[in-house]
Every structure is written in C-alpha cells, then in structure tokens.
Motif scaffolding. Structure first.
Motif, PDB file in Angstrom:
ATOM      1  N   THR A   1      13.090  37.239   3.513  1.00 11.81           N
ATOM      2  CA  THR A   1      13.201  35.729   3.938  1.00 11.81           C
ATOM      3  C   THR A   1      13.438  35.002   3.165  1.00 11.81           C
ATOM      4  O   THR A   1      13.237  33.688   3.780  1.00 11.81           O
ATOM      5  CB  THR A   1      11.241  35.969   3.864  1.00 11.81           C
ATOM      6  N   ASN A   2      13.908  34.962   2.252  1.00 13.98           N
ATOM      7  CA  ASN A   2      14.655  33.730   1.635  1.00 13.98           C
ATOM      8  C   ASN A   2      16.262  33.706   2.214  1.00 13.98           C
ATOM      9  O   ASN A   2      16.859  34.550   1.954  1.00 13.98           O
ATOM     10  CB  ASN A   2      15.164  34.292   0.028  1.00 13.98           C
ATOM     11  N   PRO A   3      16.286  32.475   3.006  1.00 12.04           N
ATOM     12  CA  PRO A   3      17.901  32.337   3.520  1.00 12.04           C
ATOM     13  C   PRO A   3      18.577  32.219   2.255  1.00 12.04           C
ATOM     14  O   PRO A   3      20.193  32.700   2.839  1.00 12.04           O
ATOM     15  CB  PRO A   3      17.606  31.112   3.721  1.00 12.04           C
ATOM     16  N   PHE A   4      18.385  32.304   1.379  1.00 10.02           N
ATOM     17  CA  PHE A   4      19.982  32.334   0.417  1.00 10.02           C
ATOM     18  C   PHE A   4      20.837  33.403  -0.039  1.00 10.02           C
ATOM     19  O   PHE A   4      22.063  33.884   0.390  1.00 10.02           O
ATOM     20  CB  PHE A   4      19.520  31.552  -0.857  1.00 10.02           C
ATOM     21  N   PHE A   5      19.594  34.826   0.391  1.00 10.71           N
ATOM     22  CA  PHE A   5      20.034  36.226   0.261  1.00 10.71           C
ATOM     23  C   PHE A   5      20.106  36.245   1.399  1.00 10.71           C
ATOM     24  O   PHE A   5      21.462  37.416   1.474  1.00 10.71           O
ATOM     25  CB  PHE A   5      19.400  37.176  -0.350  1.00 10.71           C
ATOM     26  N   ALA A   6      20.317  35.761   2.942  1.00  8.96           N
ATOM     27  CA  ALA A   6      21.104  35.933   3.682  1.00  8.96           C
ATOM     28  C   ALA A   6      22.670  35.622   3.918  1.00  8.96           C
ATOM     29  O   ALA A   6      23.240  36.356   4.407  1.00  8.96           O
ATOM     30  CB  ALA A   6      19.866  35.432   5.499  1.00  8.96           C
ATOM     31  N   GLY A   7      22.779  34.679   2.914  1.00 10.15           N
ATOM     32  CA  GLY A   7      23.733  33.755   3.066  1.00 10.15           C
ATOM     33  C   GLY A   7      24.805  35.026   2.546  1.00 10.15           C
ATOM     34  O   GLY A   7      25.942  35.357   2.492  1.00 10.15           O
ATOM     35  N   VAL A   8      24.006  35.202   0.797  1.00  9.87           N
ATOM     36  CA  VAL A   8      24.686  36.265  -0.178  1.00  9.87           C
ATOM     37  C   VAL A   8      25.331  37.664   0.896  1.00  9.87           C
ATOM     38  O   VAL A   8      26.629  37.842   1.021  1.00  9.87           O
ATOM     39  CB  VAL A   8      24.426  37.207  -0.796  1.00  9.87           C
ATOM     40  N   ALA A   9      24.985  38.122   1.959  1.00 13.19           N
ATOM     41  CA  ALA A   9      24.894  39.106   3.188  1.00 13.19           C
ATOM     42  C   ALA A   9      26.008  39.029   3.719  1.00 13.19           C
ATOM     43  O   ALA A   9      26.636  39.917   3.962  1.00 13.19           O
ATOM     44  CB  ALA A   9      23.229  39.810   3.190  1.00 13.19           C
ATOM     45  N   SER A  10      25.684  38.286   4.298  1.00 11.75           N
ATOM     46  CA  SER A  10      27.011  37.561   5.176  1.00 11.75           C
ATOM     47  C   SER A  10      27.995  37.657   4.296  1.00 11.75           C
ATOM     48  O   SER A  10      28.978  38.449   5.360  1.00 11.75           O
ATOM     49  CB  SER A  10      26.798  36.114   5.411  1.00 11.75           C
ATOM     50  N   ALA A  11      28.039  37.117   3.181  1.00 11.90           N
ATOM     51  CA  ALA A  11      29.208  36.963   2.289  1.00 11.90           C
ATOM     52  C   ALA A  11      30.002  37.978   2.636  1.00 11.90           C
ATOM     53  O   ALA A  11      31.109  38.458   2.568  1.00 11.90           O
ATOM     54  CB  ALA A  11      29.653  35.708   1.327  1.00 11.90           C
ATOM     55  N   VAL A  12      29.275  39.061   1.915  1.00 11.61           N
ATOM     56  CA  VAL A  12      29.331  40.301   1.204  1.00 11.61           C
ATOM     57  C   VAL A  12      29.907  41.239   2.481  1.00 11.61           C
ATOM     58  O   VAL A  12      30.977  41.307   2.528  1.00 11.61           O
ATOM     59  CB  VAL A  12      28.153  40.952   1.063  1.00 11.61           C
ATOM     60  N   ILE A  13      29.211  40.837   3.935  1.00  4.84           N
ATOM     61  CA  ILE A  13      29.659  41.782   5.196  1.00  4.84           C
ATOM     62  C   ILE A  13      30.935  41.612   5.335  1.00  4.84           C
ATOM     63  O   ILE A  13      32.143  41.990   5.526  1.00  4.84           O
ATOM     64  CB  ILE A  13      28.428  41.099   5.404  1.00  4.84           C
ATOM     65  N   ALA A  14      31.551  39.937   5.292  1.00  8.98           N
ATOM     66  CA  ALA A  14      32.288  39.544   5.469  1.00  8.98           C
ATOM     67  C   ALA A  14      34.050  40.035   4.553  1.00  8.98           C
ATOM     68  O   ALA A  14      34.816  40.073   5.186  1.00  8.98           O
ATOM     69  CB  ALA A  14      32.861  38.432   5.876  1.00  8.98           C
ATOM     70  N   GLU A  15      33.417  40.146   3.633  1.00  5.59           N
ATOM     71  CA  GLU A  15      34.301  40.343   2.620  1.00  5.59           C
ATOM     72  C   GLU A  15      34.664  42.140   2.460  1.00  5.59           C
ATOM     73  O   GLU A  15      35.393  42.699   2.877  1.00  5.59           O
ATOM     74  CB  GLU A  15      33.916  39.931   1.348  1.00  5.59           C
ATOM     75  N   ALA A  16      33.352  42.802   3.291  1.00  7.07           N
ATOM     76  CA  ALA A  16      33.978  43.987   3.214  1.00  7.07           C
ATOM     77  C   ALA A  16      34.674  44.082   4.234  1.00  7.07           C
ATOM     78  O   ALA A  16      35.865  45.290   4.555  1.00  7.07           O
ATOM     79  CB  ALA A  16      32.211  45.130   3.412  1.00  7.07           C
ATOM     80  N   ARG A  17      34.416  43.560   5.597  1.00 10.09           N
ATOM     81  CA  ARG A  17      34.633  44.359   7.198  1.00 10.09           C
ATOM     82  C   ARG A  17      36.617  43.366   6.483  1.00 10.09           C
ATOM     83  O   ARG A  17      37.526  43.975   7.145  1.00 10.09           O
ATOM     84  CB  ARG A  17      34.736  42.591   7.908  1.00 10.09           C
TER      85      ARG A  17
END
Length: 342
Positions: free
Chosen positions: A71-87
């Motif tokens: 529910t913490n939007p900060f971790f949603a931002g972390v996840a988006s960055a990780v997904i983009a870097e992995a992709r």
C-alpha cells in the motif's frame, strides 16, 4: 518434505497443501508447518517444471523481488524501476509481498528461490537472513533494498535517512522555528535513522531537544498519527513546526491540522497529490526509481560475475520546498537559540 511433516506432526499431504497454498488447513496447523519449514530450510523444488528449458541450455531469466507493504506508493515506484531494468536486460521480475510479516516473508523467499531465480532483491521486514547464506555460496546473489538485512553479508542499497531528517530540521530552523516536533513511525531501520538525524540536527541547530514534542507511534497507521498529532498540538507550549518520518505520518498530521495554516510541516517521503494541497507539502524525498534502478543494477552486476566484497550504496534524498515547510513561526514565538548553546 518428510522432515517437515515429522517436525510439524502432520502428514506429507498437509505439508503439500501448505506449500502449494491450498485450503483445507487450519490456521494452527498451517502455522506449525510454516514454522517447521523455517526450521528445516525446506523449500518446494520446482526444478522439474523448468527442466525442459534447462536441458536446452537456457539459464533462468527471472529475478525475484520481495516487497514489504504494497500500500506504500514508494515501493510501487521501486518495483516499477526494477521491472524496467530487468526488462531491458531480457529478464522478468517475479514479485512477492510479505506485508512486513517475517514468517510470511520466509515462505515468500522460499517460493522465489523455488522458481530458480537468478538473484533476489529483498526489502527486508525480518531481522535475521543468515538462512540465505547457503544460497549466496552456491551463486544466487542477494541485494537488500531500502533497509539492511541482518545476519547476512550482502549488498545493500539504501537512502541516507539520517541526512534527510537533518535537512528537514535545518530547513525549519532556517525559517526561525525552535519548537520543532516529530511524529515517528514504529521503529524500523529507516525510521530509527530518521529519528537519529532529527535529534542530531536539533542539537546542532536549536541546542536542545524537548522530548515531549517527539511522539513515537506503535502501529504507524494514519488514524494513530492523527490522534498523536492532535495530542501534540494541544500541549501547553505546542510546536510551531513538525517533522514526520513517513507519508502515513504526514497524512495523519494534515488531518489533525485541518484548515490551520500556522504550523510548518516537512514530511519524509512524498506521496501523490502532495503538491496539490491548499498549502503544498514540503518533503524530503528519496527517489524510488533511483533506488530501484541502483538495486537492480547491483544485482545484475553480481549475476554477471562481479566478485568484489559486499557493498552499501547510499542514495541521497532531496529537500522539496513547496510551501508548508516555509511557514514562519507565529509572532512572539521563540526564534533564537538558548543562551550559551552553540
């Protein structure tokens, strides 16, 4: 699996149901099985599912990302960055969440490892990760994100939380504030670092710390923060400025303030629409995209063979002045240092 069943005092079918997330298992029995899993280090072996790809010479193209409170939007931002870097590297990121529950976290990590991920990014909610040492020894890299992971020497990518709090206090003191309060979320590494920075800056900028103006919460909910803020604002000599250690703390404070515009506020962590409030919110913000990207890059460096000793990468936060932190103290409020203080 037989060892887990014996330790938990159940049949192997019950262990299988727990491991596979099936129903028909009581809460008490599930807890016993999960405790036995944690004690034995068992995890479901899903190698068979991937044997076809492995036989053809393919290596795993997944990395695991374990988050805390979704529910913490900060971790949603972390996840988006990780997904983009992995992709961008031809990998997929497999996400899991334990909602800050150490037992659920252990099970989630086992699930990720069971998928034969190439490496793990963990936002730690537990205290001891020594059980991951064998994984590192066989070549599965681990990177802790946002907080250190206790009991294990591994790479860490964290914010400079103490310096962020010092920035907030220095900013409020520069506006003339000396009665500066703090609303502090429950103790975790990041929050304790922010409180440490707050205390250091108060000694340096004001010369003293009034402990009655520091409210440490037990649950960290918005509702609890609002109640604590109302109590803080009602003391005989209330603060003219308040620092909050998380976005939830800030939201509770803003609810308590209502239409008031006479208390300066600087919060740690930004959140959506904070810049659209009647008095736009001044914050100390760590960029989740920078944090997530740096963590993913560290993990991929390990996957690619980087063999240096574990490192800690510290990401500096940014002070974003928007208006709430620039409210001056009321006329007549004490705005000078105590005599004799540095």
């Amino acid at each position: 699996m037989k060892e887990v069943a014996g330790l938990a005092g159940v049949g192997m079918k019950t262990v299988s149901r727990v491991v596979n997330g099936e129903g028909r298992v009581s809460r008490e029995t599930r807890a016993r099985v999960e405790a036995a899993i944690a004690a034995t280090g068992y995890r479901r072996n899903e190698v068979a599912r991937s044997m076809r790809g492995m036989r053809s010479g393919q290596s795993t193209v997944d990395i695991g990302l374990l988050l805390g409170d979704l529910t913490n939007p900060f971790f949603a931002g972390v996840a988006s960055a990780v997904i983009a870097e992995a992709r961008g590297r031809g990998y997929a990121a497999v996400l899991a969440s334990a909602d800050e529950d150490p037992l659920a976290e252990r099970a989630a990590i086992d699930g990720l490892l069971g998928r034969q991920v190439a490496g793990l990014l963990i936002v730690p909610g537990g205290r001891d990760y020594g059980y991951l040492r064998p994984e590192i020894e066989i070549g599965t890299p681990v990177v802790f994100v946002d907080r250190p992971g206790g009991g294990l020497s591994a790479d860490e990518v964290v914010l400079d939380n103490a310096e962020g709090a010092r920035m907030a206090v220095r900013h409020l003191a520069a506006q003339g504030h000396r009665r500066i309060g703090a609303i502090v979320a429950p103790s975790r590494w990041a929050t304790s670092e922010r409180l440490r920075g707050f205390r250091q800056a108060m000694r340096a900028e004001v010369g003293t710390i009034d402990a009655t103006l520091i409210r440490r919460l037990s649950t960290g909910s918005v509702a609890e923060a609002e109640r604590s803020a109302r109590e803080l604002l009602a003391v005989p000599d209330p603060p003219t400025a308040i620092f909050t250690t998380t976005g939830f703390m800030t939201q509770g404070l803003l609810r308590a303030l209502g239409p008031r515009r006479d208390v300066a506020v600087v919060g740690f962590d930004d959140f959506p629409l904070a810049d659209m409030l009647p008095v736009p919110l001044s914050v100390v913000a760590g960029d989740p995209v920078v944090l997530g990207t740096a963590a993913a890059q560290t993990l991929f460096a390990r996957i690619d063979g980087w063999g240096d000793p574990p490192t800690r990468r510290v990401i500096p936060p940014t002070l974003v002045p928007r208006g709430s932190g620039e409210i001056p103290p009321p006329t007549g409020a004490r705005t000078t240092r105590r005599p004799g203080r540095p």
